[in-house]
Design a protein around this motif. Structure first.
Motif, mmCIF file in Angstrom:
data_model
loop_
_atom_site.group_PDB
_atom_site.id
_atom_site.type_symbol
_atom_site.label_atom_id
_atom_site.label_comp_id
_atom_site.label_asym_id
_atom_site.label_seq_id
_atom_site.Cartn_x
_atom_site.Cartn_y
_atom_site.Cartn_z
ATOM 1 N N LEU A 8 -4.030 3.257 -2.334
ATOM 2 C CA LEU A 8 -4.043 2.871 -3.743
ATOM 3 C C LEU A 8 -4.817 3.863 -4.611
ATOM 4 O O LEU A 8 -4.405 4.156 -5.736
ATOM 5 N N ILE A 9 -5.902 4.394 -4.078
ATOM 6 C CA ILE A 9 -6.722 5.325 -4.859
ATOM 7 C C ILE A 9 -5.928 6.582 -5.246
ATOM 8 O O ILE A 9 -5.893 6.944 -6.423
ATOM 9 N N PRO A 10 -5.267 7.280 -4.299
ATOM 10 C CA PRO A 10 -4.493 8.449 -4.720
ATOM 11 C C PRO A 10 -3.301 8.094 -5.611
ATOM 12 O O PRO A 10 -2.917 8.887 -6.475
ATOM 13 N N THR A 11 -2.732 6.910 -5.414
ATOM 14 C CA THR A 11 -1.607 6.513 -6.249
ATOM 15 C C THR A 11 -2.041 6.321 -7.701
ATOM 16 O O THR A 11 -1.386 6.817 -8.623
ATOM 17 N N VAL A 12 -3.140 5.633 -7.906
ATOM 18 C CA VAL A 12 -3.644 5.404 -9.272
ATOM 19 C C VAL A 12 -4.110 6.720 -9.894
ATOM 20 O O VAL A 12 -3.807 7.009 -11.057
ATOM 21 N N LEU A 13 -4.818 7.520 -9.122
ATOM 22 C CA LEU A 13 -5.277 8.810 -9.624
ATOM 23 C C LEU A 13 -4.095 9.710 -9.954
ATOM 24 O O LEU A 13 -4.080 10.381 -10.997
ATOM 25 N N GLY A 14 -3.085 9.719 -9.096
ATOM 26 C CA GLY A 14 -1.894 10.522 -9.349
ATOM 27 C C GLY A 14 -1.144 10.079 -10.592
ATOM 28 O O GLY A 14 -0.595 10.901 -11.322
ATOM 29 N N THR A 15 -1.108 8.775 -10.818
ATOM 30 C CA THR A 15 -0.465 8.265 -12.030
ATOM 31 C C THR A 15 -1.176 8.766 -13.278
ATOM 32 O O THR A 15 -0.533 9.179 -14.248
ATOM 33 N N LEU A 44 2.400 13.725 -9.463
ATOM 34 C CA LEU A 44 3.502 13.051 -8.782
ATOM 35 C C LEU A 44 3.388 13.176 -7.272
ATOM 36 O O LEU A 44 3.740 12.246 -6.535
ATOM 37 N N ALA A 45 2.884 14.310 -6.796
ATOM 38 C CA ALA A 45 2.672 14.473 -5.352
ATOM 39 C C ALA A 45 1.642 13.466 -4.849
ATOM 40 O O ALA A 45 1.813 12.882 -3.770
ATOM 41 N N HIS A 46 0.595 13.228 -5.619
ATOM 42 C CA HIS A 46 -0.408 12.244 -5.225
ATOM 43 C C HIS A 46 0.184 10.833 -5.207
ATOM 44 O O HIS A 46 -0.150 10.027 -4.340
ATOM 45 N N VAL A 47 1.043 10.544 -6.173
ATOM 46 C CA VAL A 47 1.683 9.226 -6.199
ATOM 47 C C VAL A 47 2.527 9.028 -4.948
ATOM 48 O O VAL A 47 2.461 7.975 -4.299
ATOM 49 N N VAL A 48 3.312 10.040 -4.589
ATOM 50 C CA VAL A 48 4.172 9.932 -3.407
ATOM 51 C C VAL A 48 3.339 9.789 -2.139
ATOM 52 O O VAL A 48 3.609 8.924 -1.297
ATOM 53 N N LEU A 49 2.313 10.611 -1.984
ATOM 54 C CA LEU A 49 1.485 10.539 -0.780
ATOM 55 C C LEU A 49 0.720 9.212 -0.701
ATOM 56 O O LEU A 49 0.560 8.640 0.381
ATOM 57 N N GLY A 50 0.251 8.718 -1.832
ATOM 58 C CA GLY A 50 -0.418 7.424 -1.847
ATOM 59 C C GLY A 50 0.530 6.291 -1.491
ATOM 60 O O GLY A 50 0.164 5.363 -0.768
ATOM 61 N N ALA A 51 1.760 6.380 -1.991
ATOM 62 C CA ALA A 51 2.755 5.354 -1.669
ATOM 63 C C ALA A 51 3.092 5.379 -0.179
ATOM 64 O O ALA A 51 3.276 4.325 0.443
ATOM 65 N N ILE A 52 3.153 6.563 0.402
ATOM 66 C CA ILE A 52 3.401 6.667 1.845
ATOM 67 C C ILE A 52 2.267 6.009 2.618
ATOM 68 O O ILE A 52 2.504 5.287 3.591
ATOM 69 N N ASP A 53 1.028 6.236 2.201
ATOM 70 C CA ASP A 53 -0.114 5.598 2.869
ATOM 71 C C ASP A 53 -0.046 4.077 2.756
ATOM 72 O O ASP A 53 -0.340 3.356 3.714
ATOM 73 N N ILE A 54 0.336 3.585 1.594
ATOM 74 C CA ILE A 54 0.431 2.135 1.406
ATOM 75 C C ILE A 54 1.493 1.557 2.336
ATOM 76 O O ILE A 54 1.277 0.530 2.982
ATOM 77 N N VAL A 55 2.642 2.209 2.424
ATOM 78 C CA VAL A 55 3.723 1.712 3.274
ATOM 79 C C VAL A 55 3.327 1.769 4.748
ATOM 80 O O VAL A 55 3.628 0.840 5.506
ATOM 81 N N GLN A 56 2.649 2.822 5.160
ATOM 82 C CA GLN A 56 2.246 2.941 6.554
ATOM 83 C C GLN A 56 1.224 1.894 6.965
ATOM 84 O O GLN A 56 1.212 1.435 8.099
ATOM 85 N N HIS A 57 0.373 1.484 6.045
ATOM 86 C CA HIS A 57 -0.710 0.557 6.373
ATOM 87 C C HIS A 57 -0.444 -0.860 5.874
ATOM 88 O O HIS A 57 -1.366 -1.670 5.793
ATOM 89 N N ARG A 58 0.790 -1.191 5.554
ATOM 90 C CA ARG A 58 1.056 -2.521 4.993
ATOM 91 C C ARG A 58 0.911 -3.634 6.023
ATOM 92 O O ARG A 58 0.726 -4.781 5.657
ATOM 93 N N ASN A 59 1.009 -3.328 7.298
ATOM 94 C CA ASN A 59 0.890 -4.360 8.328
ATOM 95 C C ASN A 59 -0.553 -4.626 8.750
ATOM 96 O O ASN A 59 -0.799 -5.518 9.538
#
Length: 60
Positions: A8-15, A44-59
């Protein structure tokens, strides 16, 4: 919770960075426009990488 926060941190910062770059490109002309597009790309790269982290750790 730590996994979501980790993404979430890189996603918000990237936004914020992408928005800043978009506003800069909207208000500039010439060579500064390339810098603004570069800043927006980094955001935008930070948003994408942050979103990947969120998806990987959703479980977790």
């Amino acid at each position: 919770m730590n996994g979501k926060r980790e993404g979430l941190i890189p996603t918000v910062l990237g936004t914020a960075v992408a928005t800043t770059g978009a506003l800069m490109s909207r208000n500039s002309r010439g060579k500064k426009d390339k810098v603004a597009w570069g800043i927006m790309g980094f955001g935008l790269a930070h948003v994408v990488l942050g979103a990947i982290d969120i998806v990987q750790h959703r479980n977790e």
